[in-house]
Motif scaffolding. Structure first.
Motif, short mmCIF file in Angstrom:
data_model
loop_
_atom_site.label_atom_id
_atom_site.label_comp_id
_atom_site.label_asym_id
_atom_site.label_seq_id
_atom_site.Cartn_x
_atom_site.Cartn_y
_atom_site.Cartn_z
N TYR A 241 0.81 -1.22 0.00
CA TYR A 241 0.00 0.00 0.00
C TYR A 241 0.84 1.27 0.00
N LEU A 242 2.07 1.22 0.52
CA LEU A 242 2.90 2.42 0.52
C LEU A 242 3.32 2.83 -0.88
N MET A 243 3.35 1.89 -1.80
CA MET A 243 3.74 2.22 -3.18
C MET A 243 2.56 2.72 -4.01
N ILE A 250 0.87 9.81 -11.03
CA ILE A 250 0.92 8.35 -11.11
C ILE A 250 1.54 7.81 -9.83
N THR A 251 1.31 6.54 -9.57
CA THR A 251 1.74 5.96 -8.30
C THR A 251 3.26 5.77 -8.25
N ARG A 252 3.75 5.61 -7.02
CA ARG A 252 5.18 5.31 -6.84
C ARG A 252 5.56 4.01 -7.54
N LEU A 253 4.66 3.04 -7.51
CA LEU A 253 4.95 1.76 -8.16
C LEU A 253 5.16 1.95 -9.65
N ASP A 254 4.35 2.77 -10.28
CA ASP A 254 4.50 2.99 -11.72
C ASP A 254 5.77 3.78 -12.04
N HIS A 255 6.15 4.72 -11.17
CA HIS A 255 7.43 5.40 -11.35
C HIS A 255 8.57 4.38 -11.29
N ALA A 256 8.48 3.45 -10.33
CA ALA A 256 9.52 2.44 -10.20
C ALA A 256 9.55 1.52 -11.41
N ASP A 337 9.36 1.24 -0.11
CA ASP A 337 9.26 2.39 0.76
C ASP A 337 8.90 1.90 2.16
N PHE A 338 9.14 2.74 3.16
CA PHE A 338 8.82 2.39 4.54
C PHE A 338 8.56 3.67 5.31
N SER A 368 7.61 12.56 -0.41
CA SER A 368 6.37 12.01 0.11
C SER A 368 5.61 13.06 0.90
N VAL A 369 4.54 12.60 1.56
CA VAL A 369 3.74 13.50 2.41
C VAL A 369 4.59 14.04 3.55
#
Length: 436
Positions: A241-243, A250-256, A337-338, A368-369
């Motif tokens: 969920y953090l990604m 776009i999401t962090r996952l898609d950037h990765a 991410d963590f 991030s936030v």
């Protein structure tokens, strides 16, 4: 077919008039019925002059696939039935995910011309968009009746990772080969594959002096090594969920994934083997290392199948399973991410076990936030308290990076926009030093 609000208003306006006439003179009741009949005749005439439902011929064209960040469209064409006059249409696309009411499109069918309408699509997540049907609504010339028809489309559009950025980003990387032709390029570096002997000059590392050959030739000779190829590169994606946090739409996952595809293209072109691995609470996917630039399509499909999961990532299970699947030394690139320290402790423990056998890159995305809360100018006391708490989290985050670096893990904490460049540069540095 059904009456429009205008027709209802015209008919309803005659009711108080009819009551007034009957009260004033009961003998005028026939005139009140005449008004109602006149309204019905106007509605029937409007329906007769409107374009019949049976003459509606609608076709739709949609792309087979779209890439994230790319703008596409569903093009709807209404064929001209050969009638005189102009008909205005309102169209709505029924799709999954559901379209909002603001996506209604208007077009006109003029004599001798077909009408066209475009429904723009700008997907922000991978997956599939299902175009189920097109709803069409049109009125008669007097706008007293309206027709509504649902036309089945049954089209699906696959949303895949963006590879246009891969080709444009790697264009400069291979510009020399594109200019002078394809050739085998032996990259010299600090690898373990011996290439040649050269005369020692000041500035070269004295550790590479070959004392045996220097004594034989009576001059200092230095070993020169070649950067090795045929390495295994595993890109491990955290799908927890953090990604899922959106960064630049776009999401962090898609950037990765986009950055990983750029690295995969370069690695395959350089002779390495590339594989993918996805996990969160459980292992979602594993594609073993494959070679050849022709295998890039398989890697793209594998990354397109990585889903979005609202679950907490189990680093102990995910990294242990990956460590068991890899039979030889590899470069493991973990996109994750963590936030909290408890997750970080489990992460460090798992990273230590996998770093004993493999070279590990730990990739996170800054911005991030928490970072926005620290950088924002406080307006209230609550903003100050939020900034202090966020700063404490970021300080603990930096401590985690320091502990990972002491374990020999290569850490990258960069903004999402600079992730691709930083990742490729660190990969080339690791290759040059022969650390794999």
């Amino acid at each position: 077919m059904r009456p429009t609000p205008r027709a209802v208003a015209i008919f309803a306006a005659g009711v108080p008039l009819a009551l007034f006439m009957v009260i004033y003179n009961p003998g005028l009741w026939q005139w009140s019925l005449g008004y109602a009949a006149l309204a019905f005749i106007a509605i029937a005439g409007d329906a007769a002059l409107a374009m019949p439902r049976r003459l509606l011929r609608l076709t739709a064209q949609a792309p087979e696939s779209l890439q994230i960040g790319e703008v596409g469209a569903v093009t709807v064409t209404i064929a001209n039935p050969g009638r005189a006059g102009t008909t205005a249409f309102e169209l709505l696309c029924e799709r999954q995910p559901e379209a909002s009411p603001e996506e209604m499109v208007r077009t006109q069918l003029r004599p001798g011309q077909d009408a066209q309408a475009r429904f723009p699509l700008a997907p922000k997540r991978r997956g599939r968009i299902s175009i189920d049907a097109i709803w069409v609504r049109w009125h008669g010339p007097l706008a007293l009746v309206e027709f509504v028809r649902r036309v089945e489309i049954s089209r699906s559009i696959d949303v895949v990772p963006n590879v246009r950025g891969v080709r444009s980003s790697t264009l400069d990387f291979f510009s020399r080969e594109a200019l002078f032709g394809n050739k085998v390029q032996q990259e010299k570096g600090e690898g373990s594959e011996f290439d040649a002997l050269r005369d020692y000059v000041p500035g070269l590392d004295s550790r590479f002096i070959d004392w045996k050959h220097s004594a034989r030739h009576r001059k200092l000779l230095c070993k020169e090594f070649r950067t090795e190829r045929n390495h295994q590169i595993i890109m491990a994606f955290d799908t927890g969920y953090l990604m899922l946090e959106p960064v630049d739409a776009i999401t962090r996952l898609d950037h990765a994934i986009n950055a990983g595809l750029i690295l995969a293209w370069i690695s395959l072109h350089g002779g390495d083997l590339v594989g993918t691995y996805g996990f969160d609470a459980t292992v979602r996917q594993y594609l073993g290392p494959i070679r050849g630039i022709s295998s890039f399509a398989r890697i793209q499909r594998a990354t397109a199948e990585l889903g979005y999961h609202h679950q907490e990532t189990n680093f102990t299970l995910g990294l242990a399973e990956l460590n068991a699947r890899l039979k030889r030394r590899a470069l493991v690139i973990l996109f994750t991410d963590f936030v909290d320290t408890i997750t970080a402790e489990l992460l460090i423990e798992s990273m230590q076990r996998i770093a004993n056998r493999h070279v590990v890159m730990f990739i996170t995305q800054r911005g991030s936030v928490l970072q926005r809360a620290v950088d924002a100018a406080p307006a209230t006391f609550a903003d100050v308290a939020q900034a202090v708490i966020a700063h404490d989290f970021l300080r603990e985050r930096s401590i985690v990076f320091q502990r990972l670096e002491r374990l020999g893990v290569h850490c990258l904490d960069v903004p999402s926009r600079g992730l691709s460049v930083a990742l490729v540069n660190r990969y080339l540095l690791i290759k040059k030093r022969g650390l794999i």
